[in-house]
Scaffold this active site. Sequence first.
Site, PDB file in Angstrom:
ATOM      1  N   GLU A 184     -44.598 141.451  74.448  1.00 52.34           N
ATOM      2  CA  GLU A 184     -44.992 140.105  74.016  1.00 52.34           C
ATOM      3  C   GLU A 184     -45.906 139.537  75.082  1.00 52.34           C
ATOM      4  O   GLU A 184     -45.458 139.200  76.179  1.00 52.34           O
ATOM      5  CB  GLU A 184     -43.755 139.228  73.800  1.00 52.34           C
ATOM      6  CG  GLU A 184     -44.052 137.963  73.009  1.00 52.34           C
ATOM      7  CD  GLU A 184     -44.388 136.759  73.870  1.00 52.34           C
ATOM      8  OE1 GLU A 184     -45.604 136.463  73.996  1.00 52.34           O
ATOM      9  OE2 GLU A 184     -43.481 136.130  74.412  1.00 52.34           O
ATOM     10  N   CYS A 191     -47.205 130.333  75.941  1.00 51.85           N
ATOM     11  CA  CYS A 191     -47.988 131.378  75.271  1.00 51.85           C
ATOM     12  C   CYS A 191     -48.211 131.053  73.802  1.00 51.85           C
ATOM     13  O   CYS A 191     -49.240 131.411  73.236  1.00 51.85           O
ATOM     14  CB  CYS A 191     -47.304 132.733  75.425  1.00 51.85           C
ATOM     15  SG  CYS A 191     -45.624 132.805  74.775  1.00 51.85           S
TER      16      CYS A 191
END
Length: 496
Positions: free
Chosen positions: A244, A278
Amino acid sequence: MTATEAPAVPAPVTFESLDPRTGDVVGTHPVHDAAAVEAAVARAAGAAQWWEGLGHSERRRRLAAWRTVLVRKLEDLAHVVTEETGKPLDDARLELVLAIDHLDWAAKHAEKVLGTRKVAPGLLMGNQAASVTYRPFGVIGVIGPWNYPVFTPMGSIAYALAAGNAVVFKPSELTPGVGVALADTFAEIVDGRPVLQAVTGFGETGAALCSAPGVGKIAFTGSTATGKRVMAACAQTLTPVLVECGGKDPLIVDLDADLDAAADAAVWGGMSNAGQTCAGVERVYVLDAVAEEFTAKVVAKARGLRSGSGGDYGPMTMPAQAEVVRRHIEDALARGGRAVVGGAESVQPPFVEPVVIVDVPEDSAAVTEETFGPLLVVNRVPDLDEAVRRANAGRYGLGASVFSRARGEEIAGRLRCGMVSVNGVISFAGIPGLPFGGVGDSGFGRIHGADGLREFTRPQAVARQRYRLPVPVTSFSRTSRTMKALLGIVRARHGR
């Protein structure tokens, strides 16, 4: 040295954890080398057998007990998060609350999601009983980030534990105390067994975890560049990875959007946690007809924010990130962008005041690269097709937000990303049942939800013969007559 004197034992190598707001030392931790990491993995392998052997119901009970411990110690843990990241205490508390909710979901749903599942064998194999079981890998290596040092890694840790694995957790070198605290709280409910361990250090420690014998899978969260290095290291042993990475998440504002809600979401998604999110908001594409009104609302909200101790958000947790933000601001302005809130002078390390820039060229660093700071780019577009085209143009594909009363889900379906919030921002991350992850340079694999639980298991297919077929098919005793009969069945069933 005389014959009776023992050789001096070198002092263990340590490093200090600092409060990014002040530079004060808040903790000292060992630098775990490759030998120490391998020893931790070996201990975890033994503990994994015990943990898997408990079965789903007992693991659920113990994970519920861990949840209780985390709630009881929430204030202490929140203070550790604040000291190491600099974020406001309430933001640290929210992070813990979300992590606890995900832990609760994983514990309660693991048995249903991962229990043995019967599979129809089909006509040709009707004499078989078929099933799929989901087996834990054994030891999961988790490499966590510094921006959300509890919530993000717990998306791997909690789900891996619920699936029956042991975990060796390497927290960021900027937030090691958070990782140690999580491991210590879990130790209370497993009588000190090394089911969850923290190893601390720098990149070399993480690299050692990737290559340590006995690691069944690596779950990594961090930059795309580091993610590629993790993958390269794991490729040497064919260790599977979940990656990720970052994002450059867009927000689209349609003609019929609630502009007050959209502006509030854009500013919070772009500025909260000092923009170090993010799946936050870095790019806004607003349709021309509502652009002026929307931008005015964004400007008013952003101007009311302040960074700093006691402010609306904290510092750049990683000191070098302030210079990345400065570079993106200067590049955007040099290419013709117009600052409507702040500017290059807003970067005052370790803090960065809110910055909003409009009319930024799409090839500028502020549009193409992850900024990870409180900089919001707002660009107007002539129509929805152009908004979608620009949103999908980048190399990242983590999350997105859409504000539209009539066609929010339609727009969401056109976006190349792993997650979308309609008339909200980052909502998907707070829903435990939804998978979290991206595409492209944002990585692959999923945490959270049923997909997240299965991510930490290996499916095993089992076919058990219930009775012998009168006409053998998978045998050298098969005759041409048998094959003719089989072909007749296939033509009758599938040939028309």
